[in-house]
Design an enzyme around this catalytic site. Structure first.
Site, PDB file in Angstrom:
ATOM      1  N   ASP A  72     -32.863 -35.706   9.483  1.00 31.68           N
ATOM      2  CA  ASP A  72     -32.941 -35.478  10.925  1.00 31.68           C
ATOM      3  C   ASP A  72     -31.567 -35.104  11.471  1.00 31.68           C
ATOM      4  OD1 ASP A  72     -34.929 -35.747  13.245  1.00 31.68           O
ATOM      5  OD2 ASP A  72     -33.089 -36.630  14.012  1.00 31.68           O
TER       6      ASP A  72
HETATM    7  C1  LIG Z   1     -27.261 -27.840  15.454  1.00 32.71           C
HETATM    8  C2  LIG Z   1     -28.231 -27.037  14.625  1.00 32.71           C
HETATM    9  C3  LIG Z   1     -29.542 -27.471  14.394  1.00 32.71           C
HETATM   10  N1  LIG Z   1     -30.406 -26.736  13.642  1.00 32.71           N
HETATM   11  C4  LIG Z   1     -31.789 -27.178  13.381  1.00 32.71           C
HETATM   12  C5  LIG Z   1     -31.959 -28.006  12.097  1.00 32.71           C
HETATM   13  C6  LIG Z   1     -33.275 -28.685  12.316  1.00 32.71           C
HETATM   14  O1  LIG Z   1     -34.318 -27.830  11.815  1.00 32.71           O
HETATM   15  C7  LIG Z   1     -33.372 -28.774  13.835  1.00 32.71           C
HETATM   16  C8  LIG Z   1     -33.265 -30.206  14.275  1.00 32.71           C
HETATM   17  O2  LIG Z   1     -34.524 -30.787  14.350  1.00 32.71           O
HETATM   18  P1  LIG Z   1     -35.050 -31.922  13.365  1.00 32.71           P
HETATM   19  O3  LIG Z   1     -35.991 -32.771  14.167  1.00 32.71           O
HETATM   20  O4  LIG Z   1     -33.908 -32.594  12.662  1.00 32.71           O
HETATM   21  O5  LIG Z   1     -35.862 -31.129  12.248  1.00 32.71           O
HETATM   22  P2  LIG Z   1     -37.143 -30.191  12.371  1.00 32.71           P
HETATM   23  O6  LIG Z   1     -38.129 -30.741  13.379  1.00 32.71           O
HETATM   24  O7  LIG Z   1     -36.714 -28.766  12.563  1.00 32.71           O
HETATM   25  O8  LIG Z   1     -37.757 -30.286  10.911  1.00 32.71           O
HETATM   26  P3  LIG Z   1     -38.393 -31.559  10.145  1.00 32.71           P
HETATM   27  O9  LIG Z   1     -38.390 -32.757  11.052  1.00 32.71           O
HETATM   28  O10 LIG Z   1     -39.794 -31.139   9.789  1.00 32.71           O
HETATM   29  O11 LIG Z   1     -37.524 -31.735   8.918  1.00 32.71           O
HETATM   30  O12 LIG Z   1     -32.296 -28.021  14.374  1.00 32.71           O
HETATM   31  C9  LIG Z   1     -30.006 -25.514  13.082  1.00 32.71           C
HETATM   32  O13 LIG Z   1     -30.806 -24.842  12.409  1.00 32.71           O
HETATM   33  N2  LIG Z   1     -28.720 -25.098  13.287  1.00 32.71           N
HETATM   34  C10 LIG Z   1     -27.805 -25.781  14.035  1.00 32.71           C
HETATM   35  O14 LIG Z   1     -26.659 -25.327  14.193  1.00 32.71           O
END
Ligand SMILES: Cc1cn([C@H]2C[C@H](O)[C@@H](COP(=O)(O)OP(=O)(O)OP(=O)(O)O)O2)c(=O)[nH]c1=O
Length: 194
Positions: A72
């Site tokens: 997360d």
């Molecule tokens: C800060 C940042 C976040 N993110 C993304 C990563 C995560 O996919 C998302 C954060 O949300 P999360 O809730 O961590 O993850 P998710 O819902 O996308 O996937 P899952 O719970 O099924 O594993 O933001 C980027 O892609 N690049 C960035 O620079």
């Protein structure tokens, strides 16, 4: 050796795990992501990473031959967790709040098997140059911000906003690879080098 499952719907996490040469399967793991009252950001991301890994294990009926990885990511500014923006107004407000400042990105990774669950939390610091309202509006129109914590993707178009990163780049994108490899080694799942 156990089979590795990634409990995630995030394409970023799939790409990152693939990057370090690990074969894995995908398992769904959707959990309630509401923060608890008074919960710190570190405790929050760790609870969610563990929750996703355990939900994946549950989905696989607690099989003895699997390890499940969950993660997360949260963007933290002035002690406040910025999740994924619900709409355009929230995305623009987040980008304006991040503009010209440093913020923290917390990513937790957890690995669970039937016997135990281990987690690591990685903190990184990201600095944004000043972002104008016009740029923020254009960025929203690209479609990139909506499913990203803090409303931006460092690996995408938002790279032009990032003047400095201190910590783990892969953790900011969604999975701290150095810590992930170490954690998996503890579960006897070797990475490419061993
Ligand atoms: C800060 C940042 C976040 N993110 C993304 C990563 C995560 O996919 C998302 C954060 O949300 P999360 O809730 O961590 O993850 P998710 O819902 O996308 O996937 P899952 O719970 O099924 O594993 O933001 C980027 O892609 N690049 C960035 O620079």
């Amino acid at each position: 050796m156990s089979q590795l499952y990634l409990a995630s719907s995030s394409p970023r996490r799939r790409e990152l795990l693939t990057q370090i040469g690990l074969p894995f399967h995908i398992v769904p793991a959707s959990i309630d992501e509401t923060p608890l009252a008074g919960e710190s950001a570190v405790a929050y991301v760790e609870r969610l990473a563990r929750g996703k890994a355990l939900a994946g294990l549950h989905f696989l009926a607690q099989r003895a031959d699997v390890c499940v990885l969950g993660a997360d990511t949260a963007v933290v500014l002035d002690g406040r967790i910025l999740g994924k923006p619900a709409d355009r107004a929230e995305a623009l407000a987040m980008l304006q709040a991040l503009s010209g400042r440093e913020h923290e990105v917390l990513t937790a990774v957890a690995v669970a098997n039937r016997d135990h669950c281990e987690a690591r939390v990685v903190s990184s610091r990201v600095t944004f140059r000043t972002v104008s309202m016009e740029e923020a509006e254009r960025y929203w129109e690209t479609g990139e911000p909506h499913d990203k914590a803090g409303g931006y993707a460092i690996q995408g178009l938002a790279a032009v906003f990032v003047s400095r990163v201190e910590g783990s780049y892969s953790a900011v994108v969604g999975l701290p690879l150095c810590e992930t490899a170490a954690l998996l080694a503890d579960f006897s799942i070797p990475c490419w080098q061993s």
